[in-house]
Design a protein around this motif. Sequence first.
Motif, mmCIF file in Angstrom:
data_model
loop_
_atom_site.group_PDB
_atom_site.id
_atom_site.type_symbol
_atom_site.label_atom_id
_atom_site.label_comp_id
_atom_site.label_asym_id
_atom_site.label_seq_id
_atom_site.Cartn_x
_atom_site.Cartn_y
_atom_site.Cartn_z
ATOM 1 N N PHE A 414 0.907 -1.161 -0.200
ATOM 2 C CA PHE A 414 0.012 -0.009 0.127
ATOM 3 C C PHE A 414 0.853 1.288 0.041
ATOM 4 C CE2 PHE A 414 -3.517 -2.443 2.170
ATOM 5 C CZ PHE A 414 -4.108 -2.872 1.197
ATOM 6 N N ALA A 415 2.257 1.148 -0.167
ATOM 7 C CA ALA A 415 2.983 2.416 -0.178
ATOM 8 C C ALA A 415 2.611 3.343 -1.054
ATOM 9 C CB ALA A 415 4.552 1.969 -0.584
ATOM 10 N N GLY A 416 2.428 4.633 -0.836
ATOM 11 C CA GLY A 416 2.130 5.536 -1.861
ATOM 12 C C GLY A 416 0.445 5.918 -1.923
ATOM 13 N N GLY A 417 -0.238 5.412 -0.890
ATOM 14 C CA GLY A 417 -1.556 5.396 -0.973
ATOM 15 C C GLY A 417 -2.297 4.528 -2.146
ATOM 16 N N TRP A 418 -1.471 3.547 -2.724
ATOM 17 C CA TRP A 418 -2.317 2.823 -3.905
ATOM 18 C C TRP A 418 -1.837 1.467 -3.640
ATOM 19 C CZ3 TRP A 418 -4.942 4.458 -8.369
ATOM 20 C CH2 TRP A 418 -4.926 5.843 -8.579
ATOM 21 N N PHE A 419 -2.500 0.481 -4.275
ATOM 22 C CA PHE A 419 -2.208 -0.991 -4.118
ATOM 23 C C PHE A 419 -1.329 -1.208 -5.352
ATOM 24 C CE2 PHE A 419 -2.644 -5.411 -5.856
ATOM 25 C CZ PHE A 419 -1.872 -5.996 -5.007
ATOM 26 N N ARG A 420 -0.021 -1.757 -4.838
ATOM 27 C CA ARG A 420 0.848 -1.923 -6.003
ATOM 28 C C ARG A 420 0.900 -3.341 -6.450
ATOM 29 N NH1 ARG A 420 6.143 1.778 -4.458
ATOM 30 N NH2 ARG A 420 6.600 0.960 -6.699
ATOM 31 N N THR A 421 0.794 -3.498 -7.806
ATOM 32 C CA THR A 421 0.432 -4.795 -8.297
ATOM 33 C C THR A 421 1.681 -5.489 -8.781
ATOM 34 O OG1 THR A 421 0.324 -4.132 -10.736
ATOM 35 C CG2 THR A 421 -1.766 -3.895 -9.286
ATOM 36 N N GLY A 422 2.761 -4.773 -9.218
ATOM 37 C CA GLY A 422 3.925 -5.448 -9.563
ATOM 38 C C GLY A 422 3.972 -5.762 -10.986
#
Length: 545
Positions: A414-422
Amino acid sequence: MGNAYLTGLDRNRANYAPLTPLSFLARSADVFPHKTSVIYNELRYTWGQTAERCRRLASALQKRGIVKNDTVAVMLPNIPAMFEAHFGIPMSGAVLNTLNTRLDAEAIAFTLDHGEAKILLTDREYSKIIAKALDLMTGPKPVVIDVDDPSYVGGAFLGEIEYEAFLAEGDPGFEPAPLDDEWDAIALNYTSGTTGNPKGVVYHHRGAYLNGVNNIVSWGMQPHAVYLWTLPMFHCNGWCFPWTMAANAGVNVCIRRIDPKQIFALIREHKVSHFCGAPIVHGMLINADPADQAGIDHPVAALIAGAAPPAAIIEGMEKLGVSITHVYGLTETYGPASVCAKQAEWDSESLAKRAELNGRQGVRSLLQEGIDVLDTMHFQPVPHDGQTMGEIVFRGNIVMKGYLKNERATDESFAGGWFRTGDLAVIDPDGYVKIKDRSKDVIISGGENISSIEVEDVLYRHKDVLAAAVVATPDEKWGEVPCAFIELREGADPTQEELLEHCRAHLARFKVPKLFIFGPLPKTSTGKIQKFILREKARSAEAIG
């Protein structure tokens, strides 16, 4: 006057109810009690009957000591008991953990231990692997309830009671306790272990409710749709479609295993209007016997996801008369969270061009707040030029609560206020997202994630292997399969069969490389293996027969 909206307008039982997909079942049972809910072989249930069976399940679980936030696991194919588990288990206050029936005993044991399952419902088909998993567990073992599907011959009973007898213990008039908080957990799903052990993804009632509705709206499903269960219900809770079909008051046509001949027969017999699947399922239908494909004269719509589908798959399904919609998501987003929403002007394009346009990951679905592609250096949106790559990110209600017992991984995702998918992608000028690569080197085979690192770790344990690198190679059936590049120790000369057997002893079958290529591995000056070179080689290699 500025504060008038802040006083005397409080939330109360008359104007607020926590969102839960369990309300869908209650409504369908009240409004359409005699409409068919489930079809399985000769078995038929109505929505009134399904609701009663789910109430019995919830009641029986509580009588066995299940309380709020206990985990109840299931190891089941797409049969009625699996559908009922999506309602009866959370109605008891417990959290539903659907186990991937394709995993090995070690992975199942880890999942049961990590999720602290109190009860396990399991089909006889999986008795051998479940028995081994129970032996491998390090924590308390769950109470086992056997599901005896008469259509399956074989296997063994592991528990003290069979499912139907267990339901008979339950109260048909059971009233579940009101949900206090829509943020409460409803389901636990495990990733495919792309970075070591699988991570437990926790869904909440709110997200399950919203994605259940989202599927109807984003797909344009008509009321009382007839849905064929070609998508495993264990996978992201069947992309939330058990809850969708309860909201739709439609018909669930269950099928125990994927068989193109049976799929086409069921589509004809029951006038199936909708189904979902990974590219491999669609590929099997395209390549089926033309005699099996014939005779479907009604509209059929299908969702496709998994690895980015080849345009040929979308084109082939259209030729069969099936309208394809491409969706994209991850376990962490309840399954589909973006959709390749079709534009009217695409209809004038050639079939090949339409297939190319429809093969993209698309735009945010209606009830998801946002999707974007952010550059990995500064975490800023990339230009919509179809060229600049970045990481796909999601934001909104259709995103997991987080990873169970893994605060560090949750914070990182959740870093940066988004879910990071990769997943790495571009955004085309029309605002549609298109995947270009995967930052974690994940191989998506038949809709299942395979970690290249996990496979490499197994290969490195072979006495003759000096270095190993695993990448994806295209496969007509599975979309992608693992290809292993092996640098051998001096003087070693193992056969491909030896390496195959080594991998089969330590990996689930779908994770075993289908191709082994021997020789020195290309490396940078610092010794890092250059996988981009290997990917090019893998594209032209031929898999083991």
